[in-house]
Design a protein around this motif. Structure first.
Motif, PDB file in Angstrom:
ATOM      1  N   MET A   1     120.579  17.521  49.396  1.00  0.00           N
ATOM      2  CA  MET A   1     119.299  18.023  49.598  1.00  0.00           C
ATOM      3  C   MET A   1     118.453  16.819  49.670  1.00  0.00           C
ATOM      4  O   MET A   1     118.782  16.047  50.486  1.00  0.00           O
ATOM      5  N   THR A   2     117.658  17.678  50.958  1.00  0.00           N
ATOM      6  CA  THR A   2     117.346  16.349  52.341  1.00  0.00           C
ATOM      7  C   THR A   2     115.726  15.346  51.322  1.00  0.00           C
ATOM      8  O   THR A   2     115.571  15.285  51.868  1.00  0.00           O
ATOM      9  N   THR A   3     115.084  16.656  50.298  1.00  0.00           N
ATOM     10  CA  THR A   3     114.055  16.067  49.319  1.00  0.00           C
ATOM     11  C   THR A   3     114.160  16.412  48.219  1.00  0.00           C
ATOM     12  O   THR A   3     114.898  17.683  47.883  1.00  0.00           O
ATOM     13  N   GLY A   4     113.547  15.633  47.528  1.00  0.00           N
ATOM     14  CA  GLY A   4     113.556  16.134  45.670  1.00  0.00           C
ATOM     15  C   GLY A   4     112.363  16.917  45.943  1.00  0.00           C
ATOM     16  O   GLY A   4     112.028  16.895  44.705  1.00  0.00           O
ATOM     17  N   SER A   5     111.557  17.399  46.851  1.00  0.00           N
ATOM     18  CA  SER A   5     110.326  18.056  46.063  1.00  0.00           C
ATOM     19  C   SER A   5     110.858  20.066  46.307  1.00  0.00           C
ATOM     20  O   SER A   5     111.718  20.165  46.724  1.00  0.00           O
ATOM     21  N   ASP A   6     110.321  20.410  44.566  1.00  0.00           N
ATOM     22  CA  ASP A   6     110.626  21.362  45.290  1.00  0.00           C
ATOM     23  C   ASP A   6     109.345  22.612  45.393  1.00  0.00           C
ATOM     24  O   ASP A   6     109.497  23.678  45.755  1.00  0.00           O
ATOM     25  N   LYS A   7     108.493  21.743  45.613  1.00  0.00           N
ATOM     26  CA  LYS A   7     107.501  22.638  46.725  1.00  0.00           C
ATOM     27  C   LYS A   7     107.936  22.276  48.496  1.00  0.00           C
ATOM     28  O   LYS A   7     107.657  21.360  48.981  1.00  0.00           O
ATOM     29  N   VAL A   8     107.173  23.188  48.653  1.00  0.00           N
ATOM     30  CA  VAL A   8     107.264  23.310  50.599  1.00  0.00           C
ATOM     31  C   VAL A   8     105.725  23.848  51.521  1.00  0.00           C
ATOM     32  O   VAL A   8     105.721  25.422  50.451  1.00  0.00           O
ATOM     33  N   ILE A   9     105.164  23.252  52.196  1.00  0.00           N
ATOM     34  CA  ILE A   9     104.648  23.927  52.708  1.00  0.00           C
ATOM     35  C   ILE A   9     104.401  24.090  53.763  1.00  0.00           C
ATOM     36  O   ILE A   9     105.060  23.209  54.885  1.00  0.00           O
ATOM     37  N   ILE A  10     104.238  25.572  54.380  1.00  0.00           N
ATOM     38  CA  ILE A  10     104.905  25.556  55.880  1.00  0.00           C
ATOM     39  C   ILE A  10     103.390  25.478  56.916  1.00  0.00           C
ATOM     40  O   ILE A  10     102.113  26.296  56.384  1.00  0.00           O
ATOM     41  N   VAL A  11     103.204  24.690  57.572  1.00  0.00           N
ATOM     42  CA  VAL A  11     101.710  24.585  59.126  1.00  0.00           C
ATOM     43  C   VAL A  11     102.286  25.067  59.534  1.00  0.00           C
ATOM     44  O   VAL A  11     103.585  25.125  60.705  1.00  0.00           O
ATOM     45  N   GLU A  12     101.277  25.171  60.461  1.00  0.00           N
ATOM     46  CA  GLU A  12     101.622  25.229  62.283  1.00  0.00           C
ATOM     47  C   GLU A  12     101.720  23.754  63.294  1.00  0.00           C
ATOM     48  O   GLU A  12     103.026  23.376  63.795  1.00  0.00           O
ATOM     49  N   GLY A  13     101.382  22.998  62.691  1.00  0.00           N
ATOM     50  CA  GLY A  13     101.250  21.806  63.308  1.00  0.00           C
ATOM     51  C   GLY A  13     101.112  20.650  62.528  1.00  0.00           C
ATOM     52  O   GLY A  13     100.799  19.907  61.338  1.00  0.00           O
ATOM     53  N   LEU A  14     100.941  19.363  63.504  1.00  0.00           N
ATOM     54  CA  LEU A  14     101.217  18.267  62.633  1.00  0.00           C
ATOM     55  C   LEU A  14      99.885  17.782  62.588  1.00  0.00           C
ATOM     56  O   LEU A  14      99.456  16.716  61.425  1.00  0.00           O
ATOM     57  N   THR A  15      98.390  18.279  62.612  1.00  0.00           N
ATOM     58  CA  THR A  15      97.253  17.749  62.649  1.00  0.00           C
ATOM     59  C   THR A  15      96.957  18.766  61.555  1.00  0.00           C
ATOM     60  O   THR A  15      96.032  18.352  60.512  1.00  0.00           O
ATOM     61  N   ASP A  16      97.565  19.817  61.227  1.00  0.00           N
ATOM     62  CA  ASP A  16      97.260  20.252  59.514  1.00  0.00           C
ATOM     63  C   ASP A  16      98.297  19.548  58.646  1.00  0.00           C
ATOM     64  O   ASP A  16      97.352  19.855  58.217  1.00  0.00           O
ATOM     65  N   LYS A  17      99.259  19.315  59.107  1.00  0.00           N
ATOM     66  CA  LYS A  17     100.177  18.292  58.161  1.00  0.00           C
ATOM     67  C   LYS A  17      99.388  17.212  57.876  1.00  0.00           C
ATOM     68  O   LYS A  17      99.006  16.902  56.802  1.00  0.00           O
ATOM     69  N   ARG A  18      98.549  16.367  58.846  1.00  0.00           N
ATOM     70  CA  ARG A  18      98.146  15.391  58.502  1.00  0.00           C
ATOM     71  C   ARG A  18      97.122  15.757  57.426  1.00  0.00           C
ATOM     72  O   ARG A  18      95.861  14.615  56.383  1.00  0.00           O
ATOM     73  N   GLN A  19      96.269  16.672  57.621  1.00  0.00           N
ATOM     74  CA  GLN A  19      94.990  16.495  57.121  1.00  0.00           C
ATOM     75  C   GLN A  19      94.790  16.965  55.394  1.00  0.00           C
ATOM     76  O   GLN A  19      94.758  16.881  54.904  1.00  0.00           O
TER      77      GLN A  19
END
Length: 120
Positions: A1-19
């Motif tokens: 497994m690549t991550t320990g998190s059970d929650k994933v948020i899918i966004v469009e771009g890097l600026t969205d992710k940073r916000q």
């Protein structure tokens, strides 16, 4: 497994992710689609992030390309929960932090409390 998190948020771009990263306190994986949807790329994301086994949230812009992406993702991930930004702000990246924080709290994410008192 690549991550320990059970929650994933899918966004469009890097600026969205940073916000989102500015306001969120939760252990969550934020995945950027770079605004496009190619089935090969989606299959890769599905496998890398185990999207069928996680709590998936879709948070995209309220514009033509965001709505198209949301529709495609909803078809591929029927279990995903949708988070919406106001059409007043149109983009995740331009949504004020306190509005974004309140929206994320409504979906049971932990956020930095400083962003919840900005409205006062």
């Amino acid at each position: 497994m690549t991550t320990g998190s059970d929650k994933v948020i899918i966004v469009e771009g890097l600026t969205d992710k940073r916000q989102i990263e500015k306001v969120i306190n939760d252990e969550v994986t934020i995945v950027c689609t770079n605004g496009t949807f190619a089935i090969e790329r989606f299959d890769e994301l599905l496998e890398i992030y185990h999207l069928d086994e996680k709590d998936v949230f879709i948070l995209v812009d309220e514009d033509k390309s965001g709505l198209k992406l949301r529709k495609q993702l909803a078809r591929e991930l029927p279990h995903a929960d949708h988070i919406y930004v106001s059409s007043e702000y149109r983009e995740v990246a331009t949504t004020p932090e306190h509005i974004l924080a309140t929206t994320l709290v409504s979906k049971h994410f932990s956020v930095d409390p400083v962003f919840l008192i900005k409205n006062l």
